[in-house]
Write a protein that holds these residues in place. Structure first.
Motif, mmCIF file in Angstrom:
data_model
loop_
_atom_site.group_PDB
_atom_site.id
_atom_site.type_symbol
_atom_site.label_atom_id
_atom_site.label_comp_id
_atom_site.label_asym_id
_atom_site.label_seq_id
_atom_site.Cartn_x
_atom_site.Cartn_y
_atom_site.Cartn_z
ATOM 1 N N ILE A 34 19.736 -15.530 9.267
ATOM 2 C CA ILE A 34 18.485 -14.924 8.843
ATOM 3 C C ILE A 34 17.924 -15.701 7.654
ATOM 4 N N GLN A 35 16.623 -15.964 7.688
ATOM 5 C CA GLN A 35 15.920 -16.489 6.521
ATOM 6 C C GLN A 35 15.209 -15.321 5.846
ATOM 7 N N SER A 36 15.572 -15.054 4.616
ATOM 8 C CA SER A 36 15.017 -13.890 3.917
ATOM 9 C C SER A 36 13.768 -14.280 3.139
ATOM 10 N N ARG A 37 12.730 -13.455 3.249
ATOM 11 C CA ARG A 37 11.527 -13.596 2.438
ATOM 12 C C ARG A 37 11.234 -12.288 1.691
ATOM 13 N N THR A 38 12.271 -11.515 1.487
ATOM 14 C CA THR A 38 12.137 -10.230 0.800
ATOM 15 C C THR A 38 12.042 -10.429 -0.705
ATOM 16 N N THR A 39 11.189 -9.646 -1.354
ATOM 17 C CA THR A 39 11.173 -9.573 -2.812
ATOM 18 C C THR A 39 12.146 -8.482 -3.232
ATOM 19 N N TRP A 40 13.081 -8.834 -4.126
ATOM 20 C CA TRP A 40 14.132 -7.907 -4.545
ATOM 21 C C TRP A 40 13.878 -7.424 -5.967
ATOM 22 N N LEU A 41 13.933 -6.107 -6.129
ATOM 23 C CA LEU A 41 13.870 -5.477 -7.437
ATOM 24 C C LEU A 41 15.172 -4.715 -7.650
ATOM 25 N N ALA A 42 15.556 -4.528 -8.893
ATOM 26 C CA ALA A 42 16.736 -3.723 -9.212
ATOM 27 C C ALA A 42 16.446 -2.947 -10.487
ATOM 28 N N ASN A 43 16.813 -1.678 -10.499
ATOM 29 C CA ASN A 43 16.588 -0.891 -11.705
ATOM 30 C C ASN A 43 17.797 -0.036 -12.013
ATOM 31 N N GLY A 44 17.997 0.232 -13.285
ATOM 32 C CA GLY A 44 19.135 1.048 -13.677
ATOM 33 C C GLY A 44 19.132 1.339 -15.161
ATOM 34 N N ASN A 45 19.869 2.367 -15.533
ATOM 35 C CA ASN A 45 20.058 2.703 -16.939
ATOM 36 C C ASN A 45 21.204 1.855 -17.481
ATOM 37 N N GLY A 46 20.911 1.056 -18.489
ATOM 38 C CA GLY A 46 21.948 0.189 -19.041
ATOM 39 C C GLY A 46 22.401 -0.868 -18.057
ATOM 40 N N ILE A 47 21.503 -1.330 -17.182
ATOM 41 C CA ILE A 47 21.871 -2.332 -16.193
ATOM 42 C C ILE A 47 22.326 -3.615 -16.885
ATOM 43 N N GLY B 250 0.803 -1.218 0.000
ATOM 44 C CA GLY B 250 0.000 0.000 0.000
ATOM 45 C C GLY B 250 0.830 1.260 0.000
ATOM 46 N N ARG B 251 2.150 1.124 -0.176
ATOM 47 C CA ARG B 251 3.054 2.271 -0.115
ATOM 48 C C ARG B 251 4.060 2.208 -1.262
ATOM 49 N N ALA B 252 4.817 3.292 -1.406
ATOM 50 C CA ALA B 252 5.925 3.306 -2.354
ATOM 51 C C ALA B 252 6.995 2.318 -1.903
ATOM 52 N N CYS B 253 7.907 2.012 -2.799
ATOM 53 C CA CYS B 253 8.901 0.973 -2.533
ATOM 54 C C CYS B 253 10.115 1.537 -1.796
ATOM 55 N N PRO B 254 10.476 0.976 -0.643
ATOM 56 C CA PRO B 254 11.721 1.388 0.009
ATOM 57 C C PRO B 254 12.918 0.970 -0.833
ATOM 58 N N VAL B 255 13.966 1.770 -0.797
ATOM 59 C CA VAL B 255 15.122 1.508 -1.653
ATOM 60 C C VAL B 255 16.387 1.346 -0.826
ATOM 61 N N VAL B 256 17.314 0.613 -1.395
ATOM 62 C CA VAL B 256 18.685 0.520 -0.910
ATOM 63 C C VAL B 256 19.574 0.921 -2.074
ATOM 64 N N ILE C 159 18.138 -7.667 8.151
ATOM 65 C CA ILE C 159 17.776 -7.700 9.562
ATOM 66 C C ILE C 159 16.361 -7.156 9.760
ATOM 67 N N LEU C 160 16.026 -6.085 9.032
ATOM 68 C CA LEU C 160 14.702 -5.476 9.173
ATOM 69 C C LEU C 160 13.594 -6.340 8.571
ATOM 70 N N GLY C 161 13.954 -7.221 7.638
ATOM 71 C CA GLY C 161 12.959 -8.136 7.080
ATOM 72 C C GLY C 161 11.878 -7.452 6.273
ATOM 73 N N SER C 162 12.195 -6.348 5.611
ATOM 74 C CA SER C 162 11.193 -5.644 4.811
ATOM 75 C C SER C 162 10.632 -6.571 3.737
ATOM 76 N N PRO C 163 9.329 -6.528 3.483
ATOM 77 C CA PRO C 163 8.742 -7.430 2.484
ATOM 78 C C PRO C 163 9.269 -7.194 1.081
ATOM 79 N N ILE C 164 9.692 -5.957 0.772
ATOM 80 C CA ILE C 164 10.147 -5.633 -0.576
ATOM 81 C C ILE C 164 11.223 -4.566 -0.500
ATOM 82 N N ILE C 165 12.230 -4.696 -1.351
ATOM 83 C CA ILE C 165 13.320 -3.723 -1.428
ATOM 84 C C ILE C 165 13.677 -3.522 -2.897
ATOM 85 N N SER C 166 13.885 -2.273 -3.279
ATOM 86 C CA SER C 166 14.378 -1.965 -4.618
ATOM 87 C C SER C 166 15.825 -1.489 -4.526
ATOM 88 N N LEU C 167 16.677 -2.094 -5.325
ATOM 89 C CA LEU C 167 18.066 -1.641 -5.454
ATOM 90 C C LEU C 167 18.079 -0.578 -6.541
#
Length: 524
Positions: free
Chosen positions: A298-311, A232-238, A256-264
């Motif tokens: 830690i057991q991770s259940r995070t969904t990982w996204l990554a975005n970039g120009n020319g990735i 229900g919110r925008a995507c937190p990023v790393v 450690i925080l176990g966020s459900p979703i993270i965008s690189l």
């Protein structure tokens, strides 16, 4: 709530901690065991792709003061006054809180591996829609949206209708596919919308990478849509960092925080990380919290996204990644507007899109998983539930995007180039001998071949004087025993040959290398 009375007495250090811990558990306070540390769910301030502060649900480690708060909520602590013969209230002892936090392995608190902020589906197609800990998956369900009525036994027609609901969110994205692979990027995008909601059935998803040639094409906005359905919110990023040590610190903090979703965010150019590889495939990830000398699993259940120009995804990430390509064919794509406002539509009616995603997978599972695709290593459940469901609904196979990722891997391109200019197959060389041939110090009988070998090795291992022998040796060691195919004529027929880099003998500390084509060929 009636609180348990705990009388503090000398010599009952452990007993007091056990009573306090039991009171917290009986009161069903939000205290959970995650990887050997006690955590509780909180809405934390995190940053989105525009550096705006957003609220994101995370699993915050419990500190001594917070544990004392939980103790006070669950129990009354008293001491007996022998003079007045009455009990007097006392604050929860800090020493008791410290012992509770240290009693790893003795806790009675529920164990969890992650947090879900939307309904999910289990392996049998059952919808999980109750807040609290789902014991089979060990997922904590928290802050679930209200779902509209859903068909009890969804059919393929119901799944197709739900697919159109999700597709309608993506009509303004300029998906781009290689020739002969139409619809692949759209299919990967649909998989990204659906996959995070199937966490109870699929413990792991591949990395969803979003590529565009220039900024402003919609990469970050797409990540917002995925996150909006899930949270229900925008995507937190790393922020991505090419330095592995620095990037590991950032990923460890996120894990450690176990966020459900993270965008690189802003993974421009080469994307490579052993830490990210572990997070995407390993059941247990050993990390060291910042400022401590202890490690936790830690057991991770995070969904990982990554975005970039020319990735460009490289090395072992290539088999862990599916790719979305966006290309608006405009000089200033950032001037485009998403006139249909899909993010706002999701936030306003999130349950509709959660229900649509779950209906697609549920219909496929209840149909008996017809046409189930061959499993994808490390992502067997995802392949059997999400990927196969999309292909069942006549979408392209999301994994077809992996061929492009692997083909564009610069490390593999360099290895293929080296194989093509290798002096003589089935003959062993040291790195020094390869460099001498490339530099013309040893006559190989073909100056053009020597020049081509030099160009390739200089790209692999550039040094102050042209070629760095240590870099070349490291490159060969990294790719030892890898096999690449090449066109070949076998018994007069067109076929595919195989070349394999082998380690030869170690003579006086010098490793010898062989490019072998023996017993490596096969006819198509």
């Amino acid at each position: 709530m009636d609180r348990l009375e705990i009388q503090l007495r000398p010599g009952q250090y452990t007993h007091t901690a056990m009573l306090a811990e039991g009171a917290i558990a009986d009161a069903k306070l939000p205290v959970y065991d995650r990887g050997g540390i006690l955590v509780h769910p909180v809405e934390m301030d995190m940053k989105d792709e525009h550096n705006n502060t957003i609220k994101s649900v995370a699993l915050q480690p419990i500190t001594v003061p917070l544990m004392r708060q939980f103790m006070e909520t669950a129990a009354r602590f008293v001491v007996y006054n022998a003079t007045t013969k009455k009990t007097c209230p006392r604050d929860p002892p800090a020493e008791t809180a410290k012992l509770i936090l240290a009693r790893r392995g003795f806790w009675s608190f529920p164990r969890i591996v992650g947090v879900m902020t939307a309904q999910s589906i289990d392996r049998n197609g059952n919808i999980i829609d109750q807040e609290g800990v789902h014991r089979p998956s060990q997922m904590l369900f928290h802050g679930l949206p209200k779902l509209p009525p859903m068909p009890e036994h969804p059919t393929r027609e119901d799944a197709l209708a739900s697919l159109e609901i999700l597709k309608d969110l993506l009509t303004e994205f300029p998906f781009s596919d290689p020739e002969g692979k139409q619809g692949v990027s759209l299919s990967v995008a649909l998989a990204a919308l659906i996959s995070p909601l199937c966490r109870a059935a699929n413990p792991r998803d591949p990395l969803f990478a979003i590529h565009a040639p220039v900024a402003g094409t919609g990469k970050s906005y797409f990540c917002r849509l995925v996150s909006a359905i899930l949270t229900g919110r925008a995507c937190p990023v790393v922020a991505y960092a090419a330095d592995e040590d620095e990037f590991r610190k950032r990923l460890d903090a996120a894990l450690i925080l176990g966020s459900p979703i993270i965008s690189l965010d802003n993974c421009n150019g080469k994307l490579s990380s052993w830490t990210l590889c572990q997070a995407l495939t390993e059941d247990l990830i050993q990390i060291r919290p910042l400022g401590t000398s202890n490690t936790i699993d830690i057991q991770s259940r995070t969904t990982w996204l990554a975005n970039g120009n020319g990735i460009t995804v490289t090395e072992d990430l290539t088999r862990r990644t599916v790719l979305i390509r966006l290309d608006s064919n405009e000089e200033r794509p950032e001037l485009r507007e998403f006139a249909q406002h899909p993010f706002e539509r999701i936030v306003a009616d999130r349950g509709r899109y959660v229900a649509a995603a779950l209906t697609i997978v549920r219909a496929y599972i209840l149909a008996g998983r017809p046409g189930r695709l061959p499993p994808l290593a490390s992502y067997e459940a995802w392949s059997g539930n999400v990927r196969s469901a999309l292909v069942w609904l006549d979408c392209a196979d999301p994994c077809d995007s992996m061929n492009e990722i692997i083909g564009n891997d610069p490390e593999k391109q360099l290895l293929r180039a080296l194989f093509e200019v290798w002096p003589v197959r089935n003959v062993d060389y040291t790195t020094a001998e390869l460099i001498d041939i490339a530099m013309g110090k040893v006559d190989c009988g073909d100056k053009n071949a020597a020049s081509e070998l030099r160009q390739v090795i200089e790209n692999i291992a550039p040094g102050k004087d042209g070629i760095d022998a240590r870099k070349l040796g490291k490159f060969l060691g990294t790719h030892a025993y890898k096999v690449l195919t090449h066109p070949a004529t076998i018994n007069g027929e067109a076929g595919v040959g195989k070349l394999k880099l082998l380690k030869g003998k170690l003579i006086r500390g010098n490793q010898r290398w062989i490019l072998s084509d023996r017993d490596q060929a096969q006819v198509d």
